[in-house]
Design an enzyme around this catalytic site. Structure first.
Site, PDB file in Angstrom:
ATOM      1  N   LYS A 124       4.894  44.952 -19.529  1.00  0.00           N
ATOM      2  CA  LYS A 124       5.643  45.504 -20.658  1.00  0.00           C
ATOM      3  C   LYS A 124       4.754  46.010 -21.800  1.00  0.00           C
ATOM      4  O   LYS A 124       5.102  45.888 -22.974  1.00  0.00           O
ATOM      5  CB  LYS A 124       6.642  44.471 -21.198  1.00  0.00           C
ATOM      6  CG  LYS A 124       7.676  44.018 -20.181  1.00  0.00           C
ATOM      7  CD  LYS A 124       8.631  43.002 -20.714  1.00  0.00           C
ATOM      8  CE  LYS A 124       8.076  41.607 -20.673  1.00  0.00           C
ATOM      9  NZ  LYS A 124       9.055  40.558 -20.927  1.00  0.00           N
ATOM     10  N   ASP A 126      11.879  33.623 -19.727  1.00  0.00           N
ATOM     11  CA  ASP A 126      13.187  33.918 -20.345  1.00  0.00           C
ATOM     12  C   ASP A 126      14.337  33.757 -19.356  1.00  0.00           C
ATOM     13  O   ASP A 126      15.436  33.331 -19.721  1.00  0.00           O
ATOM     14  CB  ASP A 126      13.217  35.309 -21.000  1.00  0.00           C
ATOM     15  CG  ASP A 126      12.715  36.423 -20.089  1.00  0.00           C
ATOM     16  OD1 ASP A 126      12.272  36.126 -18.965  1.00  0.00           O
ATOM     17  OD2 ASP A 126      12.763  37.594 -20.515  1.00  0.00           O
TER      18      ASP A 126
END
Ligand code: ADP
Ligand code: MG
Length: 509
Positions: free
Chosen positions: A195, A230
């Protein structure tokens, strides 16, 4: 008419002919340009096609890769990482816990108050902040010092207005949404960045320790009680609310999934897990790849020019970080190969300038003249005065790119459910009820979802749900619920910190 008059008339006629010829040429060029962009759009649609047959191939490929990733280390592009989370929160957790959620775009700090006895979460306060761009490629110390200071400020503010933590040392669940090789439920080393992050001195280092040291340097008395992905946080919160939750998926800056797996199915570490019944597996499905994925030249170029080529292939087709840039690449190509956008604007050449929230805004522009599309093209891409038919074309490009993403995402979810036994071949989701009953009596199965792409982009959500129905058939799809867990990754980390501190306390008695 005199000679002068004749000459004047002839000159006028000649001028009129030239003007007409110019206009005809211009019209022809415009028509050629329009034909070219329509051809490019058709090629895009063909390249991104996801008929249900192809989605089913993706489903099967996902399930096969999951098996391969569980069978041996490096057996698949799916890492299928162990999390050492054997049990999900039960609802008996009690006390005040903190959480820190480091995603891809934002980081969040949270304080969660748990009442025990399956009560709802009494309260949670959350503070969101964007991660400053320069810290994404700086040093470990700079990144973690920044986070620790923000966390400390938050703790001081919170404890000023509400009662201070009873615990001397505060307990923290740390959500770190990058691939980590866990050594326990509270420690683990970073395998690689994704990312857009790239802090090379951090790869191979213990993530919890980096945070722990930064907190000490900044005078914050807090212990990392759980280090979670997450997806794992979201699964924990999903399960806390609804015991039928078997998996969780993130659609935010990146994309990933996790689920509760039987220990005996994790063949690559049989010995290690022989005493335990189950473990949450972090799939790291952003790196999934299959030849059945519909890939275009735009995807190939995006991948080649990224800092991690040949990596995170699924994520690059699906997640919020990339969708906007795929659209930009298509519009750039259209602009280079025709003049429907006028001269090629310098804005179009800037990677990642067109962000996914902007393509959502264009896609969902319901004004009669597509004024929002015109505004974004003008203000962000520096393309002024785009005619309405070209604005419609841009909306169509957003639609094609997002529809493909959402449908592939749905195939990924169904692949996961297939692996864990949704299809009633065994596994956690196949209850006796499901085995004996008709499809419509199949066990209720819940998938927890979190992430800004899913929650904010209505069309993405609708296309995903539609594809789930197509792949599963409507009567089976009825039993598969997708439940949004707002702030799930953070609250879930606090829940896991709580359940782990509780089990540590019991262990030490
Ligand atoms: P993180 O991935 O950092 O944890 P989020 O879950 O909040 O963060 O997701 C943020 C991502 O969600 C953004 O990078 C963006 O790609 C996407 N996103 C946010 N808002 C929208 C929106 N309105 N429409 C489409 N995508 C959005
Ligand atoms: Mg997140």
């Amino acid at each position: 008419m005199g000679k002068v008059g004749v000459a004047l008339a002839a000159a006028c006629a000649a001028a009129a002919c030239v003007t007409a010829a110019v206009m005809v040429r211009r019209r022809m060029r415009r028509r050629r340009g329009w034909r070219k962009v329509v051809t490019l759009l058709e090629e895009l649609e063909e390249g991104c096609a996801t008929p249900v047959g192809r989605l089913r191939q993706v489903v099967d490929a996902m399930a096969v890769e999951m098996h391969a990733g569980l069978a041996s280390e490096g057996g698949s592009k799916l890492k299928m990482l162990l999390t050492y989370v054997h049990n999900l929160p039960t609802g008996t957790e009690k006390g005040i816990y903190y959480a820190l959620d480091l995603g891809g775009t934002n980081f969040r700090v949270l304080r969660v108050k748990l009442g025990g006895q399956r009560s709802t979460i009494i309260e949670h306060n959350v503070e969101r902040q964007p991660i400053p761009q320069h810290l994404m490629t700086s040093t470990t110390e700079e990144l973690f010092d920044f986070i620790a200071t923000k966390l400390k400020d938050f703790v001081e503010r919170e404890e000023n207005v509400s009662e201070p933590s009873v615990e001397e040392t505060r307990e923290l669940g740390f959500t770190f949404s990058f691939p980590v090789k866990q050594n326990s439920s509270s420690t683990g080393t970073l395998l690689k960045w994704t990312k857009g992050f790239s802090i090379q001195d951090m790869v191979g280092r213990d993530v919890s320790q980096c945070l722990q040291e930064a907190m000490s340097r900044n005078g914050l008395n807090m212990r990392v009680a759980a280090l979670v992905n997450d997806t794992v946080g979201t699964l924990a919160l999903g399960h806390y609310h609804d015991q039928d939750t078997v998996a969780s998926v993130i659609f935010g800056t990146g994309t990933n999934a996790c689920y509760l797996e039987r220990a005996d199915a994790i063949i690559k570490c049989q010995g290690l897990l022989s005493t335990s019944g189950a473990m949450v597996v972090n799939m790291e499905w952003g790196n999934f790849w299959s030849s059945h994925l519909p890939r275009t030249s735009y995807d190939v170029d995006l991948d080649c020019e990224s800092p991690n080529p040949n990596d995170q292939g699924f994520e690059k087709m699906i997640s919020g970080m990339y969708l906007g840039d795929i659209v930009r690449r298509v519009v750039l190509r259209m602009s280079q190969e025709s003049d429907v956008f006028g001269p090629v604007s310098s804005g179009l050449l800037v990677p990642f300038i067109l962000r996914t929230p902007m393509i959502a805004a264009m896609h969902e522009d319901d004004s009669p003249n597509l004024m929002e599309v015109a505004r974004i093209l003008r203000d962000t891409l520096q393309i002024p005065d785009v005619p309405l038919n070209v604005r419609k074309l841009v909306v169509k490009v957003c639609d094609v790119v997002t529809r493909r993403a959402a449908r592939l995402a749905a195939a990924g979810i169904v692949g996961l459910l297939k692996k864990i036994g949704w299809d009633r071949n065994g596994g956690t989701a196949s209850s006796s009820k499901a085995k004996g009953g008709s499809q419509s009596k199949m066990r209720r199965t819940v998938v927890a979802v979190e992430g800004g792409l899913y929650t904010n982009y209505t069309m993405f959500r609708e296309y995903l749900n539609e594809a789930m129905g197509e792949i599963l058939g409507e009567d089976v799809a009825e039993n598969v619920l997708i439940r949004v867990m707002d702030d799930g990754s953070g609250i879930g980390a606090a829940l896991l910190a709580a359940s782990h501190s509780a089990s540590l306390a019991i262990d030490s008695i």
